[in-house]
Design a protein around this motif. Structure first.
Motif, PDB file in Angstrom:
ATOM      1  N   GLU A  31      31.025 -31.242-125.793  1.00 36.00           N
ATOM      2  CA  GLU A  31      30.080 -30.435-126.551  1.00 36.00           C
ATOM      3  C   GLU A  31      29.830 -29.068-125.919  1.00 36.00           C
ATOM      4  N   VAL A  32      30.273 -28.875-124.682  1.00 34.64           N
ATOM      5  CA  VAL A  32      30.051 -27.619-123.978  1.00 34.64           C
ATOM      6  C   VAL A  32      31.103 -26.602-124.410  1.00 34.64           C
ATOM      7  N   VAL A  83      23.917 -22.285-121.335  1.00 32.25           N
ATOM      8  CA  VAL A  83      25.018 -23.199-121.634  1.00 32.25           C
ATOM      9  C   VAL A  83      25.091 -23.300-123.145  1.00 32.25           C
ATOM     10  N   SER A  84      26.184 -22.821-123.706  1.00 31.50           N
ATOM     11  CA  SER A  84      26.395 -22.868-125.146  1.00 31.50           C
ATOM     12  C   SER A  84      27.006 -24.224-125.496  1.00 31.50           C
ATOM     13  N   LEU A  85      26.399 -24.880-126.512  1.00 35.88           N
ATOM     14  CA  LEU A  85      26.839 -26.208-126.934  1.00 35.88           C
ATOM     15  C   LEU A  85      27.215 -26.212-128.410  1.00 35.88           C
ATOM     16  N   ARG A  86      28.203 -26.999-128.732  1.00 35.03           N
ATOM     17  CA  ARG A  86      28.591 -27.226-130.119  1.00 35.03           C
ATOM     18  C   ARG A  86      27.971 -28.560-130.528  1.00 35.03           C
ATOM     19  N   ASP A 140      21.108 -36.371-125.435  1.00 34.30           N
ATOM     20  CA  ASP A 140      21.710 -36.540-126.755  1.00 34.30           C
ATOM     21  C   ASP A 140      21.507 -35.216-127.472  1.00 34.30           C
ATOM     22  N   THR A 141      22.488 -34.339-127.419  1.00 30.66           N
ATOM     23  CA  THR A 141      22.332 -32.984-127.952  1.00 30.66           C
ATOM     24  C   THR A 141      22.154 -32.960-129.467  1.00 30.66           C
TER      25      THR A 141
END
Length: 159
Positions: A31-32, A83-86, A140-141
Motif C-alpha cells: 500500500e506504500v 508516507v503516501s499510501l494507495r 488497517d489503512t
C-alpha cells in the motif's frame, strides 16, 4: 503469492515501519507508494482532528492524516516525513515522525488486538504486537477515513 499475508490469519509479510510519537506502526508495503518530505497542507472545514487537510502529491489532492493524533496522541510537533499510501483507488498521506525502514514480520511479532483497545483507537488497528521490545501497531489503512470524511475532503468541507 501476496506480499502481505498476515491480516487474514496467515503467517508473515513485509511492512514499512514508522514512528509517530510513542507508537511504532507497520504499514503493509503493497500500500506504500513513497515517502517524502512534508508538503504544504491546506486545512479542510469540518475534518476530524487527525486530518490536517489536503496536500497535492504528484498532481493529486490527497488527505493528510497526522498519525499520532489518529492513535490518540497529541497533534503537537511537526511531522518529519510524509508516507503516501494507495487505499483502493484512492491516495492518502500519513504524517509521521520517522521512517524506520522495511521489515518482514511474522506471527511472533504480531498478536491479536484486545477488544477494548480496538474500540479506543476507532478500528484503525488490525493487530498489536511487539518489535524489538516496543509496542507495534499494524494499521488497517482501508479504515483510516470513512466514506463521509472522504466525501467532505473531496468537496472541501461542504458535504
Amino acid at each position: 503469492m501476496s506480499e502481505v499475508m498476515m491480516f487474514g490469519g496467515a503467517e508473515e509479510g513485509r511492512f514499512l515501519i514508522v514512528r509517530a510519537r510513542g507508537w511504532i506502526c507497520a504499514l503493509p508495503i503493497q500500500e506504500v507508494v513513497e515517502t517524502m518530505r512534508p508538503l504544504p497542507v491546506t486545512p479542510v472545514a469540518e475534518a476530524p482532528s487527525f486530518v490536517r487537510g489536503v496536500a497535492v502529491v504528484r498532481g493529486r489532492p490527497s488527505p493528510v492524516i497526522h498519525l499520532a493524533t489518529l492513535l490518540g496522541g497529541s497533534s503537537a510537533g511537526t511531522a518529519q516525513r510524509f508516507v503516501s499510501l494507495r487505499v483502493g483507488e484512492r491516495q492518502l498521506v500519513l504524517e509521521v515522525e520517522e521512517v524506520l525502514g522495511l521489515r518482514r514480520l511474522g506471527a511472533r511479532e504480531l498478536g491479536t488486538l484486545p477488544p477494548l483497545l480496538a474500540v479506543a483507537v476507532g478500528g484503525n488497528l488490525e493487530v498489536l504486537g511487539t518489535l524489538d521490545g516496543q509496542l507495534l501497531a499494524a494499521l488497517d489503512t482501508s479504515r483510516l477515513l470513512t466514506e463521509a470524511v472522504w466525501g467532505r475532503l473531496v468537496t472541501g468541507g461542504e458535504a
